[in-house]
Motif scaffolding. Structure first.
Motif, PDB file in Angstrom:
ATOM      1  N   THR A 215      31.201  36.413  41.793  1.00 35.95           N
ATOM      2  CA  THR A 215      31.608  36.689  40.414  1.00 35.95           C
ATOM      3  C   THR A 215      32.023  35.398  39.731  1.00 35.95           C
ATOM      4  O   THR A 215      32.230  34.376  40.380  1.00 35.95           O
ATOM      5  CB  THR A 215      32.804  37.651  40.381  1.00 35.95           C
ATOM      6  OG1 THR A 215      33.893  37.039  41.083  1.00 35.95           O
ATOM      7  CG2 THR A 215      32.475  38.988  41.013  1.00 35.95           C
ATOM      8  N   GLN A 216      32.148  35.473  38.425  1.00 31.61           N
ATOM      9  CA  GLN A 216      32.713  34.352  37.676  1.00 31.61           C
ATOM     10  C   GLN A 216      33.374  34.922  36.418  1.00 31.61           C
ATOM     11  O   GLN A 216      33.042  36.024  35.983  1.00 31.61           O
ATOM     12  CB  GLN A 216      31.646  33.333  37.307  1.00 31.61           C
ATOM     13  CG  GLN A 216      30.426  33.907  36.612  1.00 31.61           C
ATOM     14  CD  GLN A 216      29.339  32.877  36.412  1.00 31.61           C
ATOM     15  OE1 GLN A 216      29.563  31.831  35.820  1.00 31.61           O
ATOM     16  NE2 GLN A 216      28.147  33.181  36.908  1.00 31.61           N
ATOM     17  N   PRO A 217      34.295  34.176  35.839  1.00 29.81           N
ATOM     18  CA  PRO A 217      34.899  34.643  34.591  1.00 29.81           C
ATOM     19  C   PRO A 217      33.873  34.613  33.470  1.00 29.81           C
ATOM     20  O   PRO A 217      32.792  34.005  33.594  1.00 29.81           O
ATOM     21  CB  PRO A 217      36.013  33.618  34.328  1.00 29.81           C
ATOM     22  CG  PRO A 217      36.203  32.889  35.605  1.00 29.81           C
ATOM     23  CD  PRO A 217      34.893  32.926  36.312  1.00 29.81           C
ATOM     24  N   VAL A 218      34.194  35.259  32.366  1.00 27.44           N
ATOM     25  CA  VAL A 218      33.333  35.146  31.185  1.00 27.44           C
ATOM     26  C   VAL A 218      33.284  33.675  30.769  1.00 27.44           C
ATOM     27  O   VAL A 218      34.188  32.901  31.092  1.00 27.44           O
ATOM     28  CB  VAL A 218      33.860  36.027  30.027  1.00 27.44           C
ATOM     29  CG1 VAL A 218      33.758  37.492  30.389  1.00 27.44           C
ATOM     30  CG2 VAL A 218      35.299  35.664  29.673  1.00 27.44           C
ATOM     31  N   TYR A 383      26.089  39.087  34.536  1.00 23.85           N
ATOM     32  CA  TYR A 383      26.615  38.867  35.888  1.00 23.85           C
ATOM     33  C   TYR A 383      27.947  39.605  36.043  1.00 23.85           C
ATOM     34  O   TYR A 383      28.612  39.917  35.045  1.00 23.85           O
ATOM     35  CB  TYR A 383      26.786  37.371  36.192  1.00 23.85           C
ATOM     36  CG  TYR A 383      27.620  36.590  35.187  1.00 23.85           C
ATOM     37  CD1 TYR A 383      29.013  36.628  35.214  1.00 23.85           C
ATOM     38  CD2 TYR A 383      27.007  35.792  34.220  1.00 23.85           C
ATOM     39  CE1 TYR A 383      29.772  35.903  34.308  1.00 23.85           C
ATOM     40  CE2 TYR A 383      27.762  35.066  33.306  1.00 23.85           C
ATOM     41  CZ  TYR A 383      29.146  35.126  33.365  1.00 23.85           C
ATOM     42  OH  TYR A 383      29.887  34.409  32.459  1.00 23.85           O
ATOM     43  N   PRO A 384      28.324  39.884  37.309  1.00 22.67           N
ATOM     44  CA  PRO A 384      29.638  40.501  37.542  1.00 22.67           C
ATOM     45  C   PRO A 384      30.750  39.481  37.305  1.00 22.67           C
ATOM     46  O   PRO A 384      30.569  38.283  37.583  1.00 22.67           O
ATOM     47  CB  PRO A 384      29.582  40.933  39.005  1.00 22.67           C
ATOM     48  CG  PRO A 384      28.520  40.113  39.628  1.00 22.67           C
ATOM     49  CD  PRO A 384      27.545  39.733  38.554  1.00 22.67           C
ATOM     50  N   ILE A 385      31.879  39.958  36.815  1.00 24.69           N
ATOM     51  CA  ILE A 385      32.951  39.045  36.406  1.00 24.69           C
ATOM     52  C   ILE A 385      34.222  39.259  37.226  1.00 24.69           C
ATOM     53  O   ILE A 385      34.419  40.309  37.842  1.00 24.69           O
ATOM     54  CB  ILE A 385      33.283  39.208  34.902  1.00 24.69           C
ATOM     55  CG1 ILE A 385      33.608  40.667  34.576  1.00 24.69           C
ATOM     56  CG2 ILE A 385      32.136  38.695  34.058  1.00 24.69           C
ATOM     57  CD1 ILE A 385      34.006  40.889  33.127  1.00 24.69           C
ATOM     58  N   SER A 386      35.054  38.242  37.198  1.00 20.13           N
ATOM     59  CA  SER A 386      36.393  38.336  37.787  1.00 20.13           C
ATOM     60  C   SER A 386      37.320  37.492  36.931  1.00 20.13           C
ATOM     61  O   SER A 386      36.873  36.753  36.052  1.00 20.13           O
ATOM     62  CB  SER A 386      36.389  37.833  39.235  1.00 20.13           C
ATOM     63  OG  SER A 386      35.962  36.495  39.280  1.00 20.13           O
ATOM     64  N   GLU A 387      38.605  37.625  37.202  1.00 21.31           N
ATOM     65  CA  GLU A 387      39.642  36.837  36.528  1.00 21.31           C
ATOM     66  C   GLU A 387      39.469  36.867  35.012  1.00 21.31           C
ATOM     67  O   GLU A 387      39.554  35.844  34.336  1.00 21.31           O
ATOM     68  CB  GLU A 387      39.658  35.401  37.054  1.00 21.31           C
ATOM     69  CG  GLU A 387      39.973  35.351  38.549  1.00 21.31           C
ATOM     70  CD  GLU A 387      40.313  33.971  39.030  1.00 21.31           C
ATOM     71  OE1 GLU A 387      41.479  33.583  38.912  1.00 21.31           O
ATOM     72  OE2 GLU A 387      39.393  33.277  39.504  1.00 21.31           O
TER      73      GLU A 387
ATOM     74  N   THR B 408      50.495  41.520  30.706  1.00 16.71           N
ATOM     75  CA  THR B 408      50.043  41.657  32.091  1.00 16.71           C
ATOM     76  C   THR B 408      49.734  40.267  32.625  1.00 16.71           C
ATOM     77  O   THR B 408      49.177  39.440  31.910  1.00 16.71           O
ATOM     78  CB  THR B 408      48.763  42.524  32.155  1.00 16.71           C
ATOM     79  OG1 THR B 408      49.078  43.842  31.697  1.00 16.71           O
ATOM     80  CG2 THR B 408      48.210  42.618  33.564  1.00 16.71           C
ATOM     81  N   ILE B 409      50.128  40.007  33.871  1.00  8.74           N
ATOM     82  CA  ILE B 409      49.751  38.743  34.491  1.00  8.74           C
ATOM     83  C   ILE B 409      48.877  39.031  35.701  1.00  8.74           C
ATOM     84  O   ILE B 409      48.965  40.094  36.312  1.00  8.74           O
ATOM     85  CB  ILE B 409      50.970  37.881  34.878  1.00  8.74           C
ATOM     86  CG1 ILE B 409      51.912  38.633  35.817  1.00  8.74           C
ATOM     87  CG2 ILE B 409      51.712  37.434  33.647  1.00  8.74           C
ATOM     88  CD1 ILE B 409      53.093  37.795  36.263  1.00  8.74           C
ATOM     89  N   SER B 410      48.023  38.069  36.013  1.00 10.86           N
ATOM     90  CA  SER B 410      47.089  38.285  37.118  1.00 10.86           C
ATOM     91  C   SER B 410      46.744  36.950  37.752  1.00 10.86           C
ATOM     92  O   SER B 410      47.048  35.881  37.209  1.00 10.86           O
ATOM     93  CB  SER B 410      45.807  38.956  36.611  1.00 10.86           C
ATOM     94  OG  SER B 410      45.076  38.061  35.807  1.00 10.86           O
ATOM     95  N   GLY B 411      46.087  37.019  38.884  1.00 12.45           N
ATOM     96  CA  GLY B 411      45.654  35.800  39.555  1.00 12.45           C
ATOM     97  C   GLY B 411      45.044  36.113  40.896  1.00 12.45           C
ATOM     98  O   GLY B 411      44.990  37.262  41.331  1.00 12.45           O
TER      99      GLY B 411
END
Lengths: 429, 460
Positions: A215-218, A383-387, B408-411
């Motif tokens: 995954t990657q961020p936007v 693509y799939p995203i994260s963070e 909201t916080i995240s990591g």
């Protein structure tokens, strides 16, 4: 002794000891639960539970107790304690019980088909091994035999005998050191006629996890359209119904819509219905915990608030009519556009399959981490995203709807499509 | 709670069996604008047998507490295990054991406070709020208490009789500001019954005043800016950081299900300033919020040092995860209700305090946030986590700025822990929340304030 006789006996004891009004809620459940853990059969649970709530009103004061031991001593102790507690409470004329009514319902398969359960689980684990060998999962397939009843001193009695199956799958794909966020599905269904992967897009959601290991961020922060998956819609709309037009919002005076019956409060494309008889509902709520028969009612019709979905106490306390009670079977009509077409309409946006979020604040502001989700670019999944987080206001979101999918997700007690909202601020780490 | 002579009811000839009698008792008294909207008690009691045969488990339970009922339930549990064993491919060897015996009944030694006295106490709090802050749109004073009482006997020698109570008073206020509702809350309480936690209503007045002041600050609150910032997470947030961000990824069953923590044993995963422990029952001579001396598999509960000076050292286990991973038992198996099987659950997960002062930590940040009060949180097997923040402030040039709205916080936990550059010398425990993992479970969590880089949700 039947459950009804037990409830009547306890009601008589409470009235004899001075209660003005009495309401009793009874439930019992037998659950056969087959657990696949670490991808293998691991645990079989046979669980029996029961519960009886005693609600007493005396001199406009209310108290309650809940027990699950029904021997004479336990019942007498509970009756004595709740009668003492009601004396200690303070009066509130809003406490009341429902008017006379009676109803009885029987739905679903009362007993599990154990051979078929094992067959379906074996089929499921075999298909998972063949199709998705990289997916780690637990799965629980259970049968629930449930009996619920409500009785009160106005002469109301409802009962519901119910049998249904439930499937929960928690899964994550792993390839080397790359792994997807875990995801899950959970729903009730009436029978074992279909293979488990074929119900409610379960196979598709599990397949998606296999492409979410990388995954990657936007690419950058942006404001754009977001398609919310049905589970996200259920989560967010459930919060709205409770905190903005439901019991808690009205009673704590934290609702933005405290006196808006008949007014347009949300996007005119949105219609929200409670309907225990709707197609695909196998876990119907025929009567409410405050003792009313549930009917099909439209809570929000084309954005207009038609009913406050509140219980009897909240209605009396706020001076409103109790016209439908809390939503038990949430139905949102399907749209006429497929999910694929919704995606094709988006130049840049997000397909949000799950959110991990703090509760929206009283005003509806929300920030949520999107999980198991996708970046959409030029009308296609990129693509799939994260963070990545979405940030907005729940009321604003529900006022900027651009469409619904024709596909719906049936959780057993609800039927909800994908919902597309126009502009949400998307931020990356 | 009704108990049974369990030793004579243990079945012979099983690989492992546990018998349990349990009662959970809840009390709730809730005042909404002075009206008692809840004055209720609840009890859920019953018994359970779980047995292990050739690597598979059978469980049965019943709310009927009697020797005959337990014998029926035991036979059903054995039949369930045998049914599965006949279908199983992978058959495990003997479960590990480190049995302990003991009685831990944490009833208050003080005289009982009656339902009427509790209501009078809560009414006094409500009257204080109503008279001092009449402009509030609504006020809630809510008392809740949970007592979990268990009697457990296992075939490998574990024997527990225990009762663990916890209780809280939550104060919530709301106000309408410029047509928009604002809410805030706080709580007091923890391990123990009412009698252990509450003495005079006046001792709660400072908490009430603080809730009001912080609610008023929300009138001026601004949105946080979305993105990654240097932040100080207050000690009140450290517990949920320990629990959500790290704790869940290091539960033995989650490691077996692919948690990213499974790759990092004996490797650096955090700043050297970080030591993280799941404390079984006692920290620095005092009982933790959820003390566990013997777990629900009869295992002696010991502290699990998960991260030591930045190195991932161990996980938390029940019998099966310890067997499958070949690691020592820690005593982390607990089930919530009488009918629930024990799962790997955290007990009191905490980051060990450091040497820094909170004010120095804030002063060291040029542009960031000081985040104070958490709401709910969630974890992921990837170690990506989130939790809600109900209260916080901007930090500008080393000083506190405007309050911020809820966010909201995240990591990614194993990334975030490496950014921890300061750890405060104070410590805060909390235990008000319930952890959800198939079953609900009360847990304790705690720690100091930490300075780190974290992703925050917001508008900009």
């Amino acid at each position: 002794m039947t459950q009804r006789n037990l409830m009547q006996e306890i009601q008589t004891k409470l009235l004899d000891q001075g209660a003005d009004k009495v309401a009793l809620n009874y439930s019992s459940r037998t659950q056969e639960e087959f657990n696949l853990i670490y991808k293998q059969l691991n645990l079989l649970r046979t669980v029996q539970t029961n519960s009886l709530s005693l609600i007493v009103i005396k001199d406009s004061k209310q108290a309650s107790t809940r027990i699950n031991q029904f021997d004479p001593d336990s019942i007498d102790t509970a009756v004595a304690e709740v009668m003492q507690a009601v004396e200690n409470s303070n009066p509130d004329p809003a406490f009341d019980i429902s008017p006379p009514d009676e109803g009885s319902w029987t739905t679903g398969a009362p007993e599990p088909d154990v051979d078929k359960v094992i067959l379906r689980l074996g089929e499921f684990s075999g298909q998972m091994a063949d199709l998705y060998p990289s997916v780690l999962y637990d799965a629980i397939l259970s049968h629930h035999k449930y009996y619920g009843a409500y009785l009160n001193s106005n002469g109301t009695f409802f009962e519901h005998d119910q049998g249904l199956y439930n499937l929960t799958v928690q899964f994550s794909a792993r390839m080397g050191r790359k792994m997807s966020s875990f995801n899950y599905v959970g729903f009730a269904f009436p029978d074992l006629d279909r293979e488990l992967l074929g119900i409610n897009f379960t196979g598709e959601f599990i397949r998606q996890s296999t492409e979410q290991t990388v995954t990657q961020p936007v690419p950058s922060n942006f404001t754009g359209p977001v398609i919310l998956a049905p589970f996200v819609v259920m989560q967010l709309l459930g919060d709205f119904l409770q905190r903005q037009v439901g019991d808690s919002g009205l009673l704590t005076k934290s609702s933005r819509f405290p006196d808006h019956l008949g007014q347009k409060i949300l996007d005119e494309k949105l219609t929200v219905i409670n309907d225990p008889q709707a197609e695909g509902i196998c876990d119907p709520g025929y009567f409410s915990s405050d003792g009313f028969r549930m009917h099909r009612e439209t809570v929000i019709a084309n954005g207009v608030l038609k009913h406050y979905p509140i219980n009897l106490y909240a209605a009396n306390k706020t001076g409103k009519a109790r016209t439908m009670g809390n939503v038990m079977n949430l139905i949102i009509p399907a749209g006429d556009t497929s999910l694929a077409e919704l995606i094709r309409s988006i130049p840049q946006g997000i397909l949000c399959m799950r959110v991990s979020a703090g509760n929206p604040n009283a005003n509806g502001d929300i920030s949520a981490v999107v999980k198991n989700s996708y970046y959409i670019k030029d009308g296609a999944i990129a693509y799939p995203i994260s963070e990545t987080m979405l940030n907005g206001n729940l009321v604003d979101m529900l006022n900027s709807i651009s469409g619904f999918s024709s596909e719906r997700y049936y959780s057993g007690d609800s039927a909800v499509p994908y919902l597309q909202v126009k502009d949400i601020y998307i931020s990356r780490k | 709670m009704q108990t049974l002579a369990l030793s004579k009811l243990l079945p012979a000839g099983t690989d492992y069996t546990e018998l349990k009698v349990q009662e959970n008792r809840n009390t709730t008294i809730a005042l909404l604008n002075g009206s008692i909207v809840a004055n209720s008690s609840a009890s859920s009691a019953g018994l359970m047998c779980r047995t292990y045969a050739q690597g598979l488990w059978g469980l049965a339970s019943s709310p009927l507490i009697s020797e005959a009922s337990l014998q029926q339930v035991t036979q059903k549990a054995i039949a369930n295990a045998r049914l599965l064993s006949s279908k199983a491919k992978d058959k495990l060897s003997k479960l590990p054991a480190r049995p302990a015996r003991g009685e831990y009944l944490l009833f208050s030694p003080k005289a009982r406070v009656s339902n009427q006295q509790k209501i009078e106490f809560l009414m006094e709090l409500d009257n204080y709020i109503a008279s001092k802050y009449p402009e509030l749109a609504s006020r809630v004073v809510n008392f809740s208490q949970l007592e979990m009482e268990k009697q457990i006997l296992t075939s490998d020698g574990g024997d527990l009789t225990g009762m663990t109570p916890r209780c809280f008073i939550v104060v919530m206020m709301s106000v309408v500001h410029e047509g928009q509702p604002l809410q805030h809350h706080d709580f007091i309480g923890g391990l123990g019954q009412w009698e252990d936690n509450f003495d005079q209503p006046s001792t709660l007045y400072p908490t009430i005043d603080k809730v009001y002041q912080e609610l008023m600050e929300k009138k001026e609150a601004v949105f946080a800016r979305g993105g990654t910032f240097d932040c100080v997470l207050d000690s009140r947030l450290a517990g949920i950081l320990s629990h959500e961000a790290i704790g869940h990824t290091t539960e033995g069953d989650i490691v077996l299900k692919g948690s990213i923590a499974g790759d990092f044993l004996d490797q650096p995963v955090a700043s050297e300033l970080v030591t993280l422990i799941d404390v079984a029952n006692t920290w620095e001579g005092r009982l933790c919020p959820q003390p566990v001396f013997i777990d629900d598999e009869g295992t002696e509960a010991v502290d699990a040092v998960i991260i030591e000076n930045g190195i991932l050292k161990s996980y938390m286990h029940d019998k099966e995860s310890a067997l499958r991973l070949g690691l020592p038992l820690t005593g982390n198996a607990r089930g919530y209700d009488y009918s629930d099987e024990p799962l790997v659950r955290m007990r009191n997960t905490m980051i060990v305090p450091g040497k820094d002062k909170l004010q120095d930590m804030i002063a060291s940040i040029e542009d960031g946030y000081y985040l104070i009060q958490p709401s709910n949180g969630q974890a992921d097997w990837t170690s990506e986590f989130m939790f809600g923040v109900n209260q916080g402030y901007e930090i500008k040039n080393g000083a506190l700025g405007k309050p911020i709205k809820e966010t909201t916080i995240s990591g990614i936990a194993f990334d975030l822990l490496k950014t921890i550059s300061m750890v405060s010398d104070d410590m805060n425990w909390t235990s008000i929340g319930m952890c959800g993992k198939k079953q609900m479970m009360p847990v304790g969590m705690g720690g100091p304030a930490v300075k780190c880089k974290i992703n925050i949700g917001g508008r900009s």
